[in-house]
Design an enzyme around this catalytic site. Structure first.
Site, mmCIF file in Angstrom:
data_model
loop_
_atom_site.group_PDB
_atom_site.id
_atom_site.type_symbol
_atom_site.label_atom_id
_atom_site.label_comp_id
_atom_site.label_asym_id
_atom_site.label_seq_id
_atom_site.Cartn_x
_atom_site.Cartn_y
_atom_site.Cartn_z
ATOM 1 N N HIS A 52 -3.501 7.195 3.243
ATOM 2 C CA HIS A 52 -3.893 5.908 2.671
ATOM 3 C C HIS A 52 -5.318 5.583 3.141
ATOM 4 C CE1 HIS A 52 -3.854 1.875 1.311
ATOM 5 N NE2 HIS A 52 -3.770 1.336 2.507
ATOM 6 N N ASN A 68 -10.041 -0.229 0.505
ATOM 7 C CA ASN A 68 -8.585 -0.148 0.403
ATOM 8 C C ASN A 68 -8.143 -0.661 -0.968
ATOM 9 O OD1 ASN A 68 -5.820 -0.415 0.667
ATOM 10 N ND2 ASN A 68 -5.895 -1.482 2.633
ATOM 11 N N CYS A 76 0.822 -1.227 0.000
ATOM 12 C CA CYS A 76 0.000 0.000 0.000
ATOM 13 C C CYS A 76 0.852 1.271 0.000
ATOM 14 C CB CYS A 76 -0.945 0.016 1.199
ATOM 15 S SG CYS A 76 -2.027 -1.412 1.261
HETATM 16 C C1 LIG Z 1 -9.892 -5.303 10.132
HETATM 17 C C2 LIG Z 1 -10.487 -4.263 11.056
HETATM 18 C C3 LIG Z 1 -11.517 -3.438 10.309
HETATM 19 C C4 LIG Z 1 -11.162 -4.967 12.213
HETATM 20 O O1 LIG Z 1 -11.698 -4.002 13.091
HETATM 21 P P1 LIG Z 1 -11.515 -4.148 14.677
HETATM 22 O O2 LIG Z 1 -12.318 -3.099 15.286
HETATM 23 O O3 LIG Z 1 -10.040 -4.170 14.921
HETATM 24 O O4 LIG Z 1 -12.173 -5.529 14.929
HETATM 25 P P2 LIG Z 1 -11.502 -6.822 15.609
HETATM 26 O O5 LIG Z 1 -10.420 -7.358 14.728
HETATM 27 O O6 LIG Z 1 -11.166 -6.440 16.983
HETATM 28 O O7 LIG Z 1 -12.728 -7.810 15.552
HETATM 29 C C5 LIG Z 1 -13.856 -7.574 16.336
HETATM 30 C C6 LIG Z 1 -14.857 -8.673 16.068
HETATM 31 O O8 LIG Z 1 -15.508 -8.437 14.817
HETATM 32 C C7 LIG Z 1 -15.511 -9.625 14.069
HETATM 33 N N1 LIG Z 1 -15.475 -9.293 12.649
HETATM 34 C C8 LIG Z 1 -14.405 -9.168 11.839
HETATM 35 N N2 LIG Z 1 -14.795 -8.856 10.595
HETATM 36 C C9 LIG Z 1 -16.139 -8.778 10.630
HETATM 37 C C10 LIG Z 1 -17.105 -8.487 9.658
HETATM 38 N N3 LIG Z 1 -16.786 -8.219 8.371
HETATM 39 N N4 LIG Z 1 -18.388 -8.471 10.025
HETATM 40 C C11 LIG Z 1 -18.756 -8.740 11.301
HETATM 41 N N5 LIG Z 1 -17.872 -9.022 12.255
HETATM 42 C C12 LIG Z 1 -16.578 -9.040 11.919
HETATM 43 C C13 LIG Z 1 -14.287 -10.368 14.506
HETATM 44 O O9 LIG Z 1 -14.440 -11.731 14.226
HETATM 45 C C14 LIG Z 1 -14.268 -10.066 15.967
HETATM 46 O O10 LIG Z 1 -15.147 -10.951 16.614
HETATM 47 P P3 LIG Z 1 -14.753 -11.634 18.004
HETATM 48 O O11 LIG Z 1 -14.535 -10.503 18.934
HETATM 49 O O12 LIG Z 1 -15.930 -12.468 18.289
HETATM 50 O O13 LIG Z 1 -13.497 -12.376 17.706
HETATM 51 C C15 LIG Z 1 -9.385 -3.339 11.588
HETATM 52 O O14 LIG Z 1 -8.574 -4.041 12.492
HETATM 53 C C16 LIG Z 1 -8.536 -2.736 10.528
HETATM 54 O O15 LIG Z 1 -8.966 -1.905 9.773
HETATM 55 N N6 LIG Z 1 -7.230 -3.115 10.517
HETATM 56 C C17 LIG Z 1 -6.265 -2.540 9.614
HETATM 57 C C18 LIG Z 1 -6.628 -2.831 8.206
HETATM 58 C C19 LIG Z 1 -5.665 -2.223 7.283
HETATM 59 O O16 LIG Z 1 -5.443 -1.062 7.305
HETATM 60 N N7 LIG Z 1 -5.090 -3.059 6.446
HETATM 61 C C20 LIG Z 1 -4.279 -2.664 5.390
HETATM 62 C C21 LIG Z 1 -3.134 -1.881 5.779
HETATM 63 S S1 LIG Z 1 -2.431 -1.331 4.347
#
Ligand SMILES: CC(C)(COP(=O)(O)OP(=O)(O)OC[C@H]1O[C@@H](n2cnc3c(N)ncnc32)[C@H](O)[C@@H]1OP(=O)(O)O)[C@@H](O)C(=O)NCCC(=O)NCCS
Length: 345
Positions: free
Chosen positions: A272, A302, A132
């Site tokens: 980003h 993204n 990215c």
């Molecule tokens: C992926 C992301 C959106 C998850 O958000 P979060 O608030 O951190 O959520 P968590 O990972 O803590 O997950 C919370 C819960 O939601 C659930 N969950 C994950 N994706 C889900 C979805 N699409 N729909 C519903 N629930 C979901 C998980 O399973 C978890 O459940 P659990 O607590 O029972 O295990 C976030 O971590 C993120 O944006 N990370 C960086 C992504 C990024 O920038 N990537 C590229 C970098 S270049």
């Protein structure tokens, strides 16, 4: 330094007895596939909801390439639009750099395929892979050739077909990504500083937190690798989130410090576009006012190396950036890699 350049901005290269010439973005262009995939459609594919996706990421929809449409097609469309806006024809282009994690194939490079598609027969062409962060890495590499007077016109593209490597059974990742491309034509403009500085960084210790495990030399394709779904993108979301906020904040601070610029002087800040919460956290830490931030993550999710390139093009088209404005680009991606670029537009 060129005596015609405006003095109001400090060019960090001046202190290194800079004898090269400056490098500006002459024109930008972007392209996204027509097909829109909404959160409501994803609700039918995995156990998720529109509310969850919107609240946790800010994403409403993303684009999906047409069947048979490859990254090089997306890249070529973005390039042609940037060339039209810059008034540059194919024979002017001397170098093509494509940043992508979703090349059409392992080789030849996507840049070579783009060279053929846009008819830039004089151009050298190669790909870079900084995930990215690829567009800022590409700008900084391209700039070196302009500053050194090796080339007069360089085409830098960030383009992705991430829907080809997303695991559509994994709700943790499949809601986040989309396809698209953005391109920039780099040239010297004698009356402008252009790219003032670009800070780039990497931390290879964290490579496994965001990767596609198979398909390379370590784990070539096999029936076993396919069965284990190792050719799809994997991510530790929470760790990636924390690292993204910290790295973009630190890189942004360093880039501004190098130019002795206060954040209040920036007309536009383009981070980003991975997650609205990451964008807001970085903006807050840098002391950016909400109206300085450009956000389009709701429309595209993204798009990796294409992300800030598409946003830059849309910001210019929307009149948010005008010639002479100071802007800041911030990126973070797999590797981990990151970067920040200050540009006098
Ligand atoms: C992926 C992301 C959106 C998850 O958000 P979060 O608030 O951190 O959520 P968590 O990972 O803590 O997950 C919370 C819960 O939601 C659930 N969950 C994950 N994706 C889900 C979805 N699409 N729909 C519903 N629930 C979901 C998980 O399973 C978890 O459940 P659990 O607590 O029972 O295990 C976030 O971590 C993120 O944006 N990370 C960086 C992504 C990024 O920038 N990537 C590229 C970098 S270049």
């Amino acid at each position: 330094m060129n005596s015609e350049l405006p003095k109001a901005v400090k060019n960090p290269r001046a202190k290194h007895d800079f004898k090269g010439r400056t490098c500006s973005i002459r024109g930008v262009g972007s392209y996204v596939p027509a097909r829109v995939l909404t959160n409501a459609e994803l609700e039918k594919m995995v156990d998720t909801t529109d509310e969850w996706i919107l609240a946790r990421t800010g994403i409403r929809e993303r684009r999906v390439a047409a069947p048979g449409e490859a990254t090089s097609d997306i890249a070529a469309q973005a390039a042609l639009r940037a060339m039209a806006k810059a008034g540059v024809s194919p024979e002017h282009i001397e170098l093509i750099i494509v940043a992508t994690v979703t090349p059409d194939m392992l080789f030849p490079s996507t840049a070579c395929l783009v060279q053929q598609k846009i008819g830039a027969t004089r151009a050298a062409a190669f790909d870079i892979e900084a995930a990215c962060s690829g567009f800022i890495y590409g700008l900084e590499i391209g700039q070196q050739f302009i500053m050194s007077r090796t080339y007069d016109t360089v085409l830098v593209i960030g383009a992705e077909k991430l829907t080809a490597i997303v695991d559509w059974t994994d709700r943790n990742t499949c809601v986040l990504f989309g396809d698209g491309g953005g391109a920039a034509i780099l040239q010297n403009r004698p009356d402008a500083h252009g790219l003032l500085t670009a800070c780039m960084g990497a931390d290879g210790r964290k490579g496994s937190l965001l990767c596609v495990p198979a398909g390379g030399s370590l784990c070539p394709a096999s029936a076993d690798s396919v069965a284990k779904r190792l050719h799809f993108l994997r991510m530790e979301g929470r760790e990636t989130f924390k690292n993204a906020v910290q790295a973009m904040h630190t890189a942004g601070r360093e880039a501004l410090a190098r130019c002795e610029l206060d954040v209040s002087r920036l007309s536009c800040v383009i981070p980003h576009q991975a997650n609205l919460r990451i964008i807001e956290a970085v903006g807050e830490r840098l002391g950016v006012r909400p109206e300085q931030l450009f956000i389009n993550v709701d429309k595209y999710g993204n798009t990796s190396s294409a992300s800030v390139a598409i946003a830059l093009d849309e910001a210019v088209e929307a009149g948010r950036i005008k010639r002479g404005d100071l802007i800041l680009l911030l990126v973070f991606g797999a590797g981990f890699t990151w970067g920040a670029a200050v540009i006098e537009w």
